[in-house]
Design a protein around this motif. Sequence first.
Motif, PDB file in Angstrom:
ATOM      1  N   PRO A   1       0.810  -1.230   0.000  1.00 13.64           N
ATOM      2  CA  PRO A   1       0.000   0.000   0.000  1.00 13.64           C
ATOM      3  C   PRO A   1       0.843   1.280   0.000  1.00 13.64           C
ATOM      4  N   GLU A   2       1.928   1.284   0.741  1.00 12.73           N
ATOM      5  CA  GLU A   2       2.771   2.483   0.819  1.00 12.73           C
ATOM      6  C   GLU A   2       3.569   2.757  -0.458  1.00 12.73           C
ATOM      7  N   ALA A   3       3.609   1.795  -1.375  1.00 13.03           N
ATOM      8  CA  ALA A   3       4.368   1.944  -2.616  1.00 13.03           C
ATOM      9  C   ALA A   3       3.503   2.390  -3.791  1.00 13.03           C
ATOM     10  N   ALA A   4       2.202   2.438  -3.610  1.00 16.73           N
ATOM     11  CA  ALA A   4       1.301   2.783  -4.710  1.00 16.73           C
ATOM     12  C   ALA A   4       1.494   4.235  -5.143  1.00 16.73           C
ATOM     13  N   GLY A   5       1.357   4.453  -6.449  1.00 15.53           N
ATOM     14  CA  GLY A   5       1.400   5.800  -6.999  1.00 15.53           C
ATOM     15  C   GLY A   5       2.781   6.407  -7.143  1.00 15.53           C
ATOM     16  N   LYS A   6       3.815   5.586  -7.058  1.00 16.43           N
ATOM     17  CA  LYS A   6       5.189   6.099  -7.125  1.00 16.43           C
ATOM     18  C   LYS A   6       5.946   5.597  -8.351  1.00 16.43           C
ATOM     19  N   GLY A   7       5.243   4.991  -9.305  1.00 17.95           N
ATOM     20  CA  GLY A   7       5.892   4.505 -10.522  1.00 17.95           C
ATOM     21  C   GLY A   7       6.448   3.101 -10.421  1.00 17.95           C
ATOM     22  N   LEU A   8       6.248   2.456  -9.299  1.00 18.82           N
ATOM     23  CA  LEU A   8       6.801   1.117  -9.099  1.00 18.82           C
ATOM     24  C   LEU A   8       6.104   0.076  -9.964  1.00 18.82           C
ATOM     25  N   GLY A   9       4.797   0.219 -10.153  1.00 11.88           N
ATOM     26  CA  GLY A   9       4.067  -0.692 -11.037  1.00 11.88           C
ATOM     27  C   GLY A   9       4.619  -0.658 -12.446  1.00 11.88           C
ATOM     28  N   ARG A  10       4.948   0.536 -12.911  1.00 13.42           N
ATOM     29  CA  ARG A  10       5.545   0.694 -14.246  1.00 13.42           C
ATOM     30  C   ARG A  10       6.897  -0.015 -14.327  1.00 13.42           C
ATOM     31  N   LEU A  11       7.714   0.130 -13.303  1.00  8.75           N
ATOM     32  CA  LEU A  11       9.026  -0.543 -13.296  1.00  8.75           C
ATOM     33  C   LEU A  11       8.861  -2.060 -13.313  1.00  8.75           C
ATOM     34  N   LEU A  12       7.978  -2.571 -12.476  1.00  6.84           N
ATOM     35  CA  LEU A  12       7.760  -4.016 -12.413  1.00  6.84           C
ATOM     36  C   LEU A  12       7.204  -4.556 -13.726  1.00  6.84           C
ATOM     37  N   LEU A  13       6.204  -3.883 -14.289  1.00 10.17           N
ATOM     38  CA  LEU A  13       5.592  -4.366 -15.526  1.00 10.17           C
ATOM     39  C   LEU A  13       6.559  -4.290 -16.699  1.00 10.17           C
ATOM     40  N   THR A  14       7.382  -3.249 -16.749  1.00 10.30           N
ATOM     41  CA  THR A  14       8.396  -3.134 -17.808  1.00 10.30           C
ATOM     42  C   THR A  14       9.377  -4.299 -17.735  1.00 10.30           C
ATOM     43  N   ALA A  15       9.873  -4.583 -16.535  1.00  5.54           N
ATOM     44  CA  ALA A  15      10.820  -5.693 -16.356  1.00  5.54           C
ATOM     45  C   ALA A  15      10.151  -7.030 -16.653  1.00  5.54           C
ATOM     46  N   LEU A  16       8.921  -7.185 -16.201  1.00  2.00           N
ATOM     47  CA  LEU A  16       8.198  -8.437 -16.430  1.00  2.00           C
ATOM     48  C   LEU A  16       8.002  -8.686 -17.922  1.00  2.00           C
ATOM     49  N   ALA A  17       7.586  -7.669 -18.661  1.00  2.00           N
ATOM     50  CA  ALA A  17       7.380  -7.821 -20.111  1.00  2.00           C
ATOM     51  C   ALA A  17       8.678  -8.179 -20.811  1.00  2.00           C
ATOM     52  N   ALA A  18       9.774  -7.535 -20.429  1.00  2.00           N
ATOM     53  CA  ALA A  18      11.072  -7.837 -21.049  1.00  2.00           C
ATOM     54  C   ALA A  18      11.493  -9.276 -20.767  1.00  2.00           C
ATOM     55  N   GLN A  19      11.323  -9.722 -19.529  1.00  2.00           N
ATOM     56  CA  GLN A  19      11.722 -11.086 -19.194  1.00  2.00           C
ATOM     57  C   GLN A  19      10.782 -12.115 -19.817  1.00  2.00           C
ATOM     58  N   ALA A  20       9.494 -11.794 -19.898  1.00  2.00           N
ATOM     59  CA  ALA A  20       8.549 -12.709 -20.547  1.00  2.00           C
ATOM     60  C   ALA A  20       8.900 -12.859 -22.025  1.00  2.00           C
ATOM     61  N   GLN A  21       9.204 -11.762 -22.668  1.00  2.00           N
ATOM     62  CA  GLN A  21       9.595 -11.818 -24.086  1.00  2.00           C
ATOM     63  C   GLN A  21      10.866 -12.651 -24.261  1.00  2.00           C
ATOM     64  N   ALA A  22      11.811 -12.488 -23.351  1.00  2.00           N
ATOM     65  CA  ALA A  22      13.076 -13.225 -23.443  1.00  2.00           C
ATOM     66  C   ALA A  22      12.881 -14.738 -23.348  1.00  2.00           C
ATOM     67  N   VAL A  23      11.811 -15.193 -22.690  1.00  2.00           N
ATOM     68  CA  VAL A  23      11.568 -16.634 -22.577  1.00  2.00           C
ATOM     69  C   VAL A  23      10.533 -17.126 -23.595  1.00  2.00           C
ATOM     70  N   GLY A  24      10.192 -16.277 -24.569  1.00  2.00           N
ATOM     71  CA  GLY A  24       9.354 -16.731 -25.675  1.00  2.00           C
ATOM     72  C   GLY A  24       7.890 -16.344 -25.644  1.00  2.00           C
ATOM     73  N   VAL A  25       7.470 -15.579 -24.640  1.00  2.00           N
ATOM     74  CA  VAL A  25       6.078 -15.123 -24.612  1.00  2.00           C
ATOM     75  C   VAL A  25       5.884 -14.109 -25.730  1.00  2.00           C
ATOM     76  N   ARG A  26       4.821 -14.272 -26.503  1.00  4.09           N
ATOM     77  CA  ARG A  26       4.532 -13.371 -27.621  1.00  4.09           C
ATOM     78  C   ARG A  26       3.387 -12.410 -27.322  1.00  4.09           C
ATOM     79  N   LYS A  27       2.570 -12.717 -26.332  1.00  9.65           N
ATOM     80  CA  LYS A  27       1.468 -11.827 -25.958  1.00  9.65           C
ATOM     81  C   LYS A  27       1.308 -11.853 -24.450  1.00  9.65           C
ATOM     82  N   LEU A  28       1.265 -10.645 -23.882  1.00 10.73           N
ATOM     83  CA  LEU A  28       1.020 -10.498 -22.459  1.00 10.73           C
ATOM     84  C   LEU A  28      -0.417  -9.992 -22.304  1.00 10.73           C
ATOM     85  N   ILE A  29      -1.165 -10.630 -21.436  1.00  9.35           N
ATOM     86  CA  ILE A  29      -2.583 -10.345 -21.263  1.00  9.35           C
ATOM     87  C   ILE A  29      -2.826  -9.886 -19.826  1.00  9.35           C
ATOM     88  N   ALA A  30      -3.524  -8.758 -19.707  1.00 15.44           N
ATOM     89  CA  ALA A  30      -3.924  -8.250 -18.393  1.00 15.44           C
ATOM     90  C   ALA A  30      -5.390  -8.595 -18.178  1.00 15.44           C
TER      91      ALA A  30
END
Length: 175
Positions: free
Chosen positions: A90-119
């Motif tokens: 809760p104390e981390a919300a609204g500080k851009g951390l979600g963007r950092l996590l999602l950016t890293a997650l998408a990059a790592q998912a792509q690196a292991v062969g994921v072609r589509k990320l679904i929310a």
Amino acid sequence: MPHIRPCTEADLPFVTAIYAHHVLHGTGTFETEPPTLADMTARRADVLSRGLPYLVAEEAGQILGFAYCNWFKPRPAYRFSAEDSIYLAPEAAGKGLGRLLLTALAAQAQAVGVRKLIAVIGDSANAGSVGVHQALGFTHVGVLKSCGWKFGAWRDVVLMEKVLGEGDSTPPEAA
């Protein structure tokens, strides 16, 4: 500055507490009973057994959030599409951390062969999650109206997607 890194077993008590907060107080997940540490340990092991990323955001020794992806559906044809999950303390919300996590997650998912990320975003009123996905290039696919009942009200599910790498322009190498 927060550091994004792979989740370790030692992080799981913090991950479990963050998720429990969202189960008990939020509509981003439709779970109604917080999973135990053993449950969350098994879930992480399942994600890692598929070769998919499970990440945490850490700052000054404190776990502020986590993100992972898992196959969108269990059948083999879905193995190039993954659903993302991101939860912040809760104390981390609204500080851009979600963007950092999602950016890293998408990059790592792509690196292991994921072609589509679904929310699959719980509650159409979940502006933070919808906003971070939109800011990172996810497009709106649709809304499943009133498909979950939580906190005494019907809740929608917002579907968004992002093409990774070559998307559907080429066959996957591991087909």
